[in-house]
Enzyme design. Structure first.
Site, short mmCIF file in Angstrom:
data_model
loop_
_atom_site.label_atom_id
_atom_site.label_comp_id
_atom_site.label_asym_id
_atom_site.label_seq_id
_atom_site.Cartn_x
_atom_site.Cartn_y
_atom_site.Cartn_z
N TYR A 1 -28.39 -2.09 -15.85
CA TYR A 1 -27.01 -1.79 -15.46
C TYR A 1 -26.56 -0.51 -16.16
O TYR A 1 -26.59 -0.41 -17.39
CB TYR A 1 -26.05 -2.95 -15.78
CG TYR A 1 -26.33 -4.24 -15.01
CD1 TYR A 1 -27.18 -4.26 -13.91
CD2 TYR A 1 -25.72 -5.43 -15.37
CE1 TYR A 1 -27.43 -5.44 -13.21
CE2 TYR A 1 -25.97 -6.61 -14.67
CZ TYR A 1 -26.83 -6.61 -13.59
OH TYR A 1 -27.08 -7.77 -12.91
N PRO B 1 -20.32 -14.11 -6.08
CA PRO B 1 -19.71 -15.23 -5.37
C PRO B 1 -18.51 -14.82 -4.52
O PRO B 1 -18.16 -15.51 -3.57
CB PRO B 1 -19.27 -16.18 -6.50
CG PRO B 1 -19.15 -15.32 -7.71
CD PRO B 1 -20.19 -14.25 -7.55
N LYS C 1 -9.13 -8.58 0.42
CA LYS C 1 -8.35 -7.33 0.28
C LYS C 1 -8.81 -6.20 1.21
O LYS C 1 -8.11 -5.21 1.35
CB LYS C 1 -8.40 -6.85 -1.17
CG LYS C 1 -9.74 -6.36 -1.66
CD LYS C 1 -9.61 -5.96 -3.11
CE LYS C 1 -10.96 -5.67 -3.72
NZ LYS C 1 -10.86 -5.42 -5.16
P1 NDP Z 1 -18.21 -10.58 -7.49
O1 NDP Z 1 -18.55 -11.11 -6.13
O2 NDP Z 1 -17.46 -11.45 -8.42
O3 NDP Z 1 -17.44 -9.19 -7.30
C1 NDP Z 1 -16.70 -8.66 -8.35
C2 NDP Z 1 -15.84 -7.53 -7.88
O4 NDP Z 1 -14.92 -8.01 -6.89
C3 NDP Z 1 -14.98 -7.00 -9.02
O5 NDP Z 1 -15.65 -6.03 -9.78
C4 NDP Z 1 -13.78 -6.46 -8.27
O6 NDP Z 1 -14.12 -5.20 -7.71
C5 NDP Z 1 -13.62 -7.48 -7.13
N1 NDP Z 1 -12.76 -8.62 -7.53
C6 NDP Z 1 -13.02 -9.59 -8.45
N2 NDP Z 1 -12.01 -10.46 -8.53
C7 NDP Z 1 -11.08 -10.06 -7.63
C8 NDP Z 1 -9.84 -10.57 -7.25
N3 NDP Z 1 -9.35 -11.67 -7.82
N4 NDP Z 1 -9.15 -9.92 -6.28
C9 NDP Z 1 -9.63 -8.79 -5.71
N5 NDP Z 1 -10.83 -8.25 -6.04
C10 NDP Z 1 -11.57 -8.89 -7.00
O7 NDP Z 1 -19.52 -10.25 -8.24
P2 NDP Z 1 -20.38 -8.92 -8.60
O8 NDP Z 1 -20.92 -8.36 -7.35
O9 NDP Z 1 -19.60 -8.05 -9.50
O10 NDP Z 1 -21.55 -9.59 -9.41
C11 NDP Z 1 -21.22 -10.40 -10.54
C12 NDP Z 1 -22.32 -10.39 -11.53
O11 NDP Z 1 -23.51 -10.94 -10.97
C13 NDP Z 1 -22.77 -9.01 -12.02
O12 NDP Z 1 -21.91 -8.46 -12.96
C14 NDP Z 1 -24.12 -9.34 -12.59
O13 NDP Z 1 -23.97 -9.94 -13.86
C15 NDP Z 1 -24.64 -10.36 -11.58
N6 NDP Z 1 -25.50 -9.73 -10.55
C16 NDP Z 1 -26.83 -10.02 -10.58
C17 NDP Z 1 -27.70 -9.47 -9.69
C18 NDP Z 1 -29.14 -9.82 -9.77
O14 NDP Z 1 -29.96 -9.20 -9.08
N7 NDP Z 1 -29.52 -10.76 -10.59
C19 NDP Z 1 -27.24 -8.53 -8.64
C20 NDP Z 1 -25.81 -8.32 -8.66
C21 NDP Z 1 -24.98 -8.90 -9.57
P3 NDP Z 1 -13.07 -4.01 -7.42
O15 NDP Z 1 -11.80 -4.31 -8.16
O16 NDP Z 1 -13.77 -2.79 -7.90
O17 NDP Z 1 -12.90 -4.00 -5.93
#
Ligand code: NDP
Length: 336
Positions: free
Chosen positions: A54, A207, A216
């Site tokens: 990352y 998730p 959004k």
């Molecule tokens: P999410 O589906 O939780 O997306 C998170 C993003 O969604 C935030 O950064 C934000 O982005 C937006 N968000 C979160 N909460 C809200 C809300 N309440 N209202 C509006 N927008 C919201 O998960 P990620 O895709 O970030 O993945 C989570 C974790 O999973 C990673 O950090 C990592 O640890 C792991 N991961 C593992 C992988 C693997 O290959 N093993 C691959 C990918 C992730 P914004 O505000 O910028 O729009």
């Protein structure tokens, strides 16, 4: 915050776990990253997930700084190895003994900790004998540098083979980290039943489908400023698979279900993955502390069967269920 056991082990983790992919060291400044970690800690999250890849190792540095001064015994810190880091030399990648042994030391230094609770194979390495990888993990555990071992985006067959070797070698392989959300259910047919049988839990990533399931993003409209879909450092590319009008309009149909439960749509999405009892944690990202505060409220929510059915009806055929997509998410050969 509710806690769940990770696989067939005595380790409890927060069912909402904070992850820092695409945010720390990249999309958001360090102050915002620290504020998100602070909000996570203040709202009961004790489990943190990162990876050496990352922001090309910077995310581990940011997380290590943000957690500095916290009582180590009260935290569960997870990281991963596989994808190329540093100058991406021929051995800076994969699951060879050399790369695992060098990578764990780098991760521990950056995270400012003597051990990680979980060390995960970020993908399956088709170019290293599985025995070599598992022997290296066994030695990492024996050296006290990791307490447990996990995998990410491995197929059911790969999980079974890795688990058998872990048993022979005397360490615990207790987790699988796949993508899982209302929109992406490819683990349900093979990975979940195999994991249940072997005592392995899922820690599920994206998730909220990277923000899409928060509702959004409106079909036909420009994404909100500052959102992942506008992030030119990588976020926009990663989220593009969901940024299609048919997906975005179906997602809007989930709003009445969320309203009925008095949840926001992001909370509904997190609560949905947690209905699956093979899921130990929803791995949630955040670009702002307010999102963390909102999202933790999904802990402990029970969605009635009738509303689970309404979710399926609302999403219809846009849900991806093909188990072959797990294998497709890993490179056929090492990326460098
Ligand atoms: P999410 O589906 O939780 O997306 C998170 C993003 O969604 C935030 O950064 C934000 O982005 C937006 N968000 C979160 N909460 C809200 C809300 N309440 N209202 C509006 N927008 C919201 O998960 P990620 O895709 O970030 O993945 C989570 C974790 O999973 C990673 O950090 C990592 O640890 C792991 N991961 C593992 C992988 C693997 O290959 N093993 C691959 C990918 C992730 P914004 O505000 O910028 O729009």
């Amino acid at each position: 915050m509710d806690f769940r056991y990770l696989g067939n082990s005595g380790l409890k983790i927060s069912e909402i776990t904070y992850g820092n992919w695409l945010t720390h060291g990249s999309q958001v400044e360090n102050d915002a990253a620290t504020a998100c970690v602070r909000a996570a800690l203040d709202n009961g999250i004790s489990t943190f997930d990162t990876a050496d890849v990352y922001a090309n190792t910077k995310a581990e540095v940011v997380l290590g700084e943000a957690l500095k001064g916290e009582r180590r015994e009260s935290l569960e810190i997870f990281t991963k190895v596989y994808w190329p880091t540093g100058p991406s030399g021929k051995n800076d990648v994969g699951l060879s003994r050399k790369h695992i042994m060098e990578s764990i030391d780098g991760s521990l230094t950056r995270l400012q900790t003597g051990y990680v609770d979980l060390y995960q194979a970020h993908r399956y390495d088709t170019e290293t004998p599985l025995e070599e990888t598992m022997r290296a993990f066994a030695d990492v555990v024996r050296a006290g540098k990791a307490l447990y071992i996990g995998v990410s985006e491995w197929t059911a067959e790969q999980i079974r083979a890795g688990h058998a070797l872990s048993q022979d070698l005397g360490f615990q392989l207790i987790s699988s980290q796949p993508q899982y959300s209302m929109l992406w259910r490819v683990i349900e047919d093979e990975v979940v039943p195999t994991s249940r049988e072997l005592g392995i839990s899922q820690i599920v990533w994206s998730p909220i489908a990277q923000g899409v399931l928060s509702g959004k993003y409106q079909p036909g409209e420009t994404p909100p400023a500052g959102s992942r879909a506008t992030d030119d450092k990588g976020g926009a590319d990663m989220i593009s698979r969901f940024m299609k009008d048919d997906v975005l309009s179906r997602v809007q149909d989930l709003r009445p279900v969320a309203d009925e439960l008095d949840l926001t749509m992001a909370q509904l999405a997190i609560a949905w993955v947690l209905q699956n009892d093979n899921v130990a944690a929803a791995l949630v990202g955040a670009s702002r502390p307010e999102q963390v505060v909102e999202n933790v409220k999904a802990s402990g929510v029970r969605i009635p069967d009738e509303l689970m059915k309404r979710i399926d009806e609302a999403l219809g055929e846009i849900v991806e269920r093909d188990p072959a997509k797990t294998a497709a998410s890993a490179p056929e050969t090492r990326p460098v």
